[in-house]
Design an enzyme around this catalytic site. Structure first.
Site, PDB file in Angstrom:
ATOM      1  N   LYS A  19       8.368 -15.907  17.694  1.00 30.14           N
ATOM      2  CA  LYS A  19       6.915 -16.118  17.877  1.00 30.14           C
ATOM      3  C   LYS A  19       6.512 -17.534  17.490  1.00 30.14           C
ATOM      4  O   LYS A  19       7.226 -18.237  16.775  1.00 30.14           O
ATOM      5  CB  LYS A  19       6.109 -15.120  17.043  1.00 30.14           C
ATOM      6  N   PRO A 107      15.762 -19.782  16.763  1.00 27.86           N
ATOM      7  CA  PRO A 107      16.263 -20.682  15.726  1.00 27.86           C
ATOM      8  C   PRO A 107      16.149 -20.056  14.333  1.00 27.86           C
ATOM      9  O   PRO A 107      15.150 -19.404  14.037  1.00 27.86           O
ATOM     10  CB  PRO A 107      15.347 -21.907  15.828  1.00 27.86           C
ATOM     11  N   VAL A 108      17.199 -20.237  13.501  1.00 26.70           N
ATOM     12  CA  VAL A 108      17.224 -19.630  12.164  1.00 26.70           C
ATOM     13  C   VAL A 108      16.366 -20.450  11.194  1.00 26.70           C
ATOM     14  O   VAL A 108      16.408 -21.687  11.217  1.00 26.70           O
ATOM     15  CB  VAL A 108      18.679 -19.544  11.646  1.00 26.70           C
ATOM     16  N   ALA A 113      10.343 -16.483  12.944  1.00 27.65           N
ATOM     17  CA  ALA A 113      10.497 -15.047  12.671  1.00 27.65           C
ATOM     18  C   ALA A 113      11.683 -14.387  13.374  1.00 27.65           C
ATOM     19  O   ALA A 113      11.594 -13.248  13.816  1.00 27.65           O
ATOM     20  CB  ALA A 113       9.193 -14.302  12.989  1.00 27.65           C
ATOM     21  N   ASP A 149       5.761 -10.295   9.336  1.00 28.82           N
ATOM     22  CA  ASP A 149       5.916 -10.677  10.747  1.00 28.82           C
ATOM     23  C   ASP A 149       6.625  -9.604  11.579  1.00 28.82           C
ATOM     24  O   ASP A 149       6.739  -9.743  12.798  1.00 28.82           O
ATOM     25  CB  ASP A 149       6.730 -11.976  10.860  1.00 28.82           C
TER      26      ASP A 149
HETATM   27  P1  ATP Z   1      10.329 -16.699   7.192  1.00 28.92           P
HETATM   28  O1  ATP Z   1       9.245 -17.604   7.682  1.00 28.92           O
HETATM   29  O2  ATP Z   1       9.989 -15.235   7.303  1.00 28.92           O
HETATM   30  O3  ATP Z   1      10.973 -17.091   5.899  1.00 28.92           O
HETATM   31  P2  ATP Z   1      11.745 -17.771   9.413  1.00 28.92           P
HETATM   32  O4  ATP Z   1      11.009 -17.257  10.577  1.00 28.92           O
HETATM   33  O5  ATP Z   1      11.491 -19.182   9.010  1.00 28.92           O
HETATM   34  O6  ATP Z   1      11.527 -16.801   8.197  1.00 28.92           O
HETATM   35  P3  ATP Z   1      14.311 -16.514   9.791  1.00 28.92           P
HETATM   36  O7  ATP Z   1      15.324 -16.986  10.777  1.00 28.92           O
HETATM   37  O8  ATP Z   1      13.647 -15.225  10.078  1.00 28.92           O
HETATM   38  O9  ATP Z   1      13.297 -17.691   9.641  1.00 28.92           O
HETATM   39  O10 ATP Z   1      15.044 -16.389   8.379  1.00 28.92           O
HETATM   40  C1  ATP Z   1      14.671 -16.949   7.177  1.00 28.92           C
HETATM   41  C2  ATP Z   1      15.768 -16.675   6.121  1.00 28.92           C
HETATM   42  O11 ATP Z   1      15.924 -15.277   5.964  1.00 28.92           O
HETATM   43  C3  ATP Z   1      17.137 -17.197   6.527  1.00 28.92           C
HETATM   44  O12 ATP Z   1      17.373 -18.468   5.996  1.00 28.92           O
HETATM   45  C4  ATP Z   1      18.094 -16.164   5.973  1.00 28.92           C
HETATM   46  O13 ATP Z   1      18.585 -16.566   4.716  1.00 28.92           O
HETATM   47  C5  ATP Z   1      17.281 -14.901   5.761  1.00 28.92           C
HETATM   48  N1  ATP Z   1      17.577 -13.792   6.723  1.00 28.92           N
HETATM   49  C6  ATP Z   1      17.587 -12.496   6.430  1.00 28.92           C
HETATM   50  N2  ATP Z   1      17.868 -11.746   7.510  1.00 28.92           N
HETATM   51  C7  ATP Z   1      18.023 -12.592   8.542  1.00 28.92           C
HETATM   52  C8  ATP Z   1      18.308 -12.404   9.926  1.00 28.92           C
HETATM   53  N3  ATP Z   1      18.504 -11.191  10.479  1.00 28.92           N
HETATM   54  N4  ATP Z   1      18.364 -13.497  10.696  1.00 28.92           N
HETATM   55  C9  ATP Z   1      18.154 -14.719  10.159  1.00 28.92           C
HETATM   56  N5  ATP Z   1      17.907 -14.952   8.858  1.00 28.92           N
HETATM   57  C10 ATP Z   1      17.828 -13.898   8.043  1.00 28.92           C
END
Ligand code: ATP
Length: 310
Positions: A19, A107-108, A113, A149
């Protein structure tokens, strides 16, 4: 006539979207430490695919992952997909035995999210695999327990989120919007960004949806120029003060003619709204040429929420 429960299927595949927050308005933290939010989410076509497979009794939750940056994803019980499977199993009283394979397309740790999408997809996948037959509302309730989220990743499309972002109202939109994301290899910590926001936002007011009237109108009209002008993120200054290099990423997109550009959620990804798919590719190429992103991702929104694939 006796109705037989559907026989459980040995393997199911579910897709759920990442998102972008078109608007993110943040109030002062409440007694429980949470910040009240008014946000407008749009699901984009960068997606996670979760395959859930039956395993022998007692095998527990087995997790594997593939895709860009997958080495940054934890494979233990802290993974949101793992937590989703365990929560659903506990709630319906079945054993949490399942092999989950995550194919990551979001992207991680980019504020998009991806982990929440994995959790939403896992709820839908395990519900189907274990033939637990939960309603959409039941799944939304479990999703909210997993993270603010996660309910939106179930719902998809475009929606207003209030509370912690988990109370959702679908928003009317017309047409397709073209997005480009610039991501960074080193993430920003969401709690740290909120911490900096609290330091900076001396006495933040309670956010109101009425501040986004122009944005909602732009969505209804399918007008990307008006939407670009109305994009808003209260966390942007905090993210920029922690990562001043993102300022250049924003500038490069503006110079490439982006209709609007903002830090995505708590960052460090930056989202730019383009006039067309062609224009999105041009912005992506400029970001790459200028070294203003570690990776670029072209996509579009709105996209559907978590759903079973045939
Ligand atoms: P947020 O804003 O909720 O912290 P994000 O959207 O920036 O998250 P995500 O890719 O959802 O980013 O992951 C954030 C962190 O959560 C990662 O660095 C990882 O350590 C942990 N994590 C837990 N489960 C997952 C998953 N299924 N995929 C990716 N990361 C995950």
């Amino acid at each position: 006539m006796t109705q037989l429960a559907a026989a459980p299927t040995p393997s199911v595949r579910v897709r759920a979207p990442g998102k972008v927050n078109l608007s993110l308005r943040v109030g002062a933290p409440q007694d429980d430490g949470y910040h009240p939010l008014v946000t407008i989410f749009q699901a984009v076509a960068l997606v996670e695919e979760v395959t859930a497979r039956q395993v022998p009794e007692g095998a527990g939750v087995q997790l594997t992952v593939e895709g860009p940056q997958s080495e940054r994803v934890p494979l233990d019980e802290t993974n949101l997909a793992h937590r989703a499977a365990v929560l659903l199993a506990e709630r319906v009283g079945v054993a949490a035995d399942v092999a989950l394979h995550l194919a990551k397309g979001v992207p991680v740790a980019g504020g998009m999210a991806g982990g929440s999408a994995d959790a939403a997809a896992t709820l839908v996948a395990c519900d189907a695999l274990w033939a637990t037959g939960l309603s959409r509302d039941d799944l939304l309730g479990l999703a909210a327990e997993l993270g603010s989220d996660v309910p939106f990743a179930l719902l998809g499309h475009t929606a207003v989120g209030t509370g912690r972002g988990h109370l959702l109202t679908p928003a009317m939109t017309r047409g397709e919007f073209h997005w480009v994301f610039a991501t960074r290899d080193d993430g920003l910590s969401t709690p740290e960004v909120y911490g900096r926001f609290d330091e900076q936002a001396d006495g933040a007011h309670d956010p109101e949806l009425s501040e986004d009237t122009a944005l909602m109108q732009a969505l209804r009209a399918g007008d990307p120029h008006a939407l670009g002008a109305a994009l808003h993120n209260d966390l942007q200054d905090a993210a920029l003060s922690l990562r001043p290099d993102l300022e250049r990423t924003l500038d490069v997109a503006r110079e490439a003619g982006a209709l609007g550009v903002l830090v995505s959620g708590s960052g460090p990804s930056v989202a730019a709204l383009a006039r067309s798919r062609q224009h999105a590719l041009a912005i992506a190429a400029t970001w790459t040429a200028e070294g203003a992103a570690d990776a670029v991702w072209c996509t579009s929104g709105p996209a559907p929420g978590a759903r079973l694939l045939a």
